[in-house]
Design a protein around this motif. Sequence first.
Motif, mmCIF file in Angstrom:
data_model
loop_
_atom_site.group_PDB
_atom_site.id
_atom_site.type_symbol
_atom_site.label_atom_id
_atom_site.label_comp_id
_atom_site.label_asym_id
_atom_site.label_seq_id
_atom_site.Cartn_x
_atom_site.Cartn_y
_atom_site.Cartn_z
ATOM 1 N N TRP B 217 0.838 -1.196 0.000
ATOM 2 C CA TRP B 217 0.000 0.000 0.000
ATOM 3 C C TRP B 217 0.878 1.253 0.000
ATOM 4 C CZ3 TRP B 217 -0.730 3.852 3.788
ATOM 5 C CH2 TRP B 217 -1.819 4.715 3.558
ATOM 6 N N LEU B 218 1.884 1.249 0.890
ATOM 7 C CA LEU B 218 2.773 2.403 0.971
ATOM 8 C C LEU B 218 3.548 2.587 -0.324
ATOM 9 C CD1 LEU B 218 4.256 2.299 4.557
ATOM 10 C CD2 LEU B 218 3.317 4.298 3.401
ATOM 11 N N ALA B 219 3.943 1.460 -0.933
ATOM 12 C CA ALA B 219 4.727 1.536 -2.159
ATOM 13 C C ALA B 219 3.906 2.185 -3.265
ATOM 14 C CB ALA B 219 5.159 0.142 -2.594
ATOM 15 N N ARG B 220 2.633 1.814 -3.316
ATOM 16 C CA ARG B 220 1.768 2.394 -4.340
ATOM 17 C C ARG B 220 1.689 3.910 -4.132
ATOM 18 N NH1 ARG B 220 -2.936 -0.469 -3.376
ATOM 19 N NH2 ARG B 220 -1.745 -2.396 -3.436
ATOM 20 N N ARG B 221 1.553 4.304 -2.861
ATOM 21 C CA ARG B 221 1.487 5.736 -2.564
ATOM 22 C C ARG B 221 2.783 6.435 -2.977
ATOM 23 N NH1 ARG B 221 -2.579 7.878 1.166
ATOM 24 N NH2 ARG B 221 -1.041 9.552 1.111
ATOM 25 N N THR B 222 3.922 5.823 -2.603
ATOM 26 C CA THR B 222 5.205 6.450 -2.892
ATOM 27 C C THR B 222 5.416 6.589 -4.395
ATOM 28 O OG1 THR B 222 5.952 5.099 -1.066
ATOM 29 C CG2 THR B 222 7.622 6.430 -2.163
ATOM 30 N N ARG B 223 5.061 5.518 -5.131
ATOM 31 C CA ARG B 223 5.266 5.508 -6.571
ATOM 32 C C ARG B 223 4.417 6.590 -7.221
ATOM 33 N NH1 ARG B 223 5.656 -0.371 -7.358
ATOM 34 N NH2 ARG B 223 3.423 -0.391 -7.615
ATOM 35 N N HIS B 224 3.197 6.674 -6.761
ATOM 36 C CA HIS B 224 2.257 7.663 -7.248
ATOM 37 C C HIS B 224 2.853 9.054 -7.042
ATOM 38 C CE1 HIS B 224 -1.648 9.256 -8.234
ATOM 39 N NE2 HIS B 224 -1.624 10.016 -7.148
ATOM 40 N N TYR B 225 3.373 9.273 -5.822
ATOM 41 C CA TYR B 225 3.919 10.567 -5.452
ATOM 42 C C TYR B 225 5.149 10.898 -6.293
ATOM 43 C CZ TYR B 225 6.539 13.927 -2.671
ATOM 44 O OH TYR B 225 7.264 15.004 -2.264
ATOM 45 N N SER B 226 6.084 9.902 -6.400
ATOM 46 C CA SER B 226 7.351 10.242 -7.051
ATOM 47 C C SER B 226 7.229 10.278 -8.569
ATOM 48 C CB SER B 226 8.451 9.273 -6.620
ATOM 49 O OG SER B 226 8.133 7.995 -7.056
ATOM 50 N N SER B 227 6.150 9.732 -9.121
ATOM 51 C CA SER B 227 5.992 9.872 -10.574
ATOM 52 C C SER B 227 5.172 11.123 -10.893
ATOM 53 C CB SER B 227 5.329 8.622 -11.172
ATOM 54 O OG SER B 227 4.070 8.422 -10.567
ATOM 55 N N GLY B 228 4.932 11.949 -9.865
ATOM 56 C CA GLY B 228 4.335 13.259 -10.081
ATOM 57 C C GLY B 228 2.859 13.208 -10.399
ATOM 58 N N GLY B 229 2.181 12.205 -9.918
ATOM 59 C CA GLY B 229 0.751 12.086 -10.164
ATOM 60 C C GLY B 229 -0.036 13.176 -9.442
ATOM 61 N N PRO B 230 -1.289 13.309 -9.746
ATOM 62 C CA PRO B 230 -2.101 14.377 -9.176
ATOM 63 C C PRO B 230 -2.325 14.206 -7.670
ATOM 64 C CG PRO B 230 -3.474 12.888 -10.466
ATOM 65 C CD PRO B 230 -2.055 12.447 -10.655
#
Lengths: 296, 230
Positions: B217-230
């Motif tokens: 779950w955290l990884a999904r959040r981090t990935r989302h964040y670091s790929s500059g998602g909304p």
Amino acid sequence: MQYILSYIIAAWRQRPEVHRNRAVRISRWPVACLTLLGLVSVPAPFTQGGPAAGPVAGQEILVFAAASTGTALAEVANAYAAVGGGRVRFSLAATSALARQIESGAPADLFLSANTAWMDRVDEAGLLAAGSRTLLFRNRLVLVAPSDTDFDPVAVDISLDVEAMLDGGRLAVADPVSVPAGIYARQALESLGMWDRLQARVAPASDVRHATLLVRRHEAPLGIVYWTDARDTAEIRVLGAFSPELHDPIAYWVAQLADAPAPAAASAFLAFLQSDVARTIFSRHGFAPPLDANTR
Amino acid sequence: MPTPAETEALLLSLRVAVWSVLGSLPPAIAIAWLLARTRFPGHALLNGILHIPLVVPPVVIGYLLLVFLGRRGPGGVFLENVFGITLGFTWQGAAIASAIVAFPLMLRAIRQSIEGVDRRLEQAARTLGASPANAFCTVTLPLIAPGVFAGMVLSFARSLGEFGATITFVSSIPGETRTLPLALYAAAQVPGGEAQATRLVVISITLAMIALIGSEWLARRTRHYSSGGP
């Protein structure tokens, strides 16, 4: 779990844009990791296959033996080879660990137990070859310290203040709940009325040789180990011996397993263990003959 | 519900694993950066030495720790004389054993993510006036966050499962160094200890599942964040 995790890493390693394109490259290191895992998990070829058929001398046997008997057994095996016996391999560990492995079907030929209860358990499970169970020798417990510390020899009785001697350090003992050497030590300390106080100062080791190592390395200022271990280890010395009445008799039993892969070779070595040659070696290492529990 | 002894082993395992991860994180990032971005004499040697825990049996690591950080070891004598610390038979010793065994896993993950960072992004930050430290913290660190996180998860998992180095270095003292795997081993050694062992197996698996699901779950959040998602 390792497999899954190495793939998680592989996935995370990729740069974000690669992820969005769902182009998954297999990176080098998980592959290397898996290859390595594959290599190490390939079972070693069994050195003996199926039931015994060949001549006794040509067959190798596997003996599961209590850790405390390792040094003496290696010598006995050499003597056995010298008189034309077959090769003997040993798996040395705490009797408790070995008994568990035997219960789970480990392919051992002989079992040498440092404890009556564990041998009874294997016996009751019907895993021993009928009539092969023999009392081999007895042992004693001693209080030991590293050789270069200045403790005086002590009388091990109720007046002994082990806590003061420990001086904040720990008492190295094999696990007092499961490992025979530790169970005997606990019984002895209980008989002396010291267990309740000392319990919290104990460092439970995985077997008696590990307890010896902790004392040798000065990790623990004192330890309780078998007389035979103390004798075989130059870096530790005996401060005092526990009287055998303080604990259950420390009896070493040997038996052949019902499912021994090499029964004929196993019986031959079992007989050799009771020969005069073997007895001489065992008594040189401090193991007392079965009928004479009090002699060193 | 877990018995007090089981809770004790569980909390101890968590404490050992958390400290081992937190303690190894700063040196892992520093060394990963050094190995990924610089070349110096002894580069391969350092890399090799740091990977030893991955390729030798943990019992060997435990024995080496006993020899070097034990009461009579050079490191142990130093720690005792200078800081008054002894590691033998303490949970801190268990955390160090876990950290060393898990270190290469964390190092590899972080190093590879640093190697994956486009250096031109850092150079752009520098031309815009950022100091090297500033560029590292504001550009490199966010970009490698998923790798750092993966390394933390891996080494946390490895720490929770540490057995050989721990039992050899700090033995198996209830409440002090008897973590879940050691408690499970101890239970399995007692005649009739199967029920106890089974309970500990259930606790271990539950803990591992919670950690894995949480990290996904955290990884999904981090990935989302670091790929500059909304």
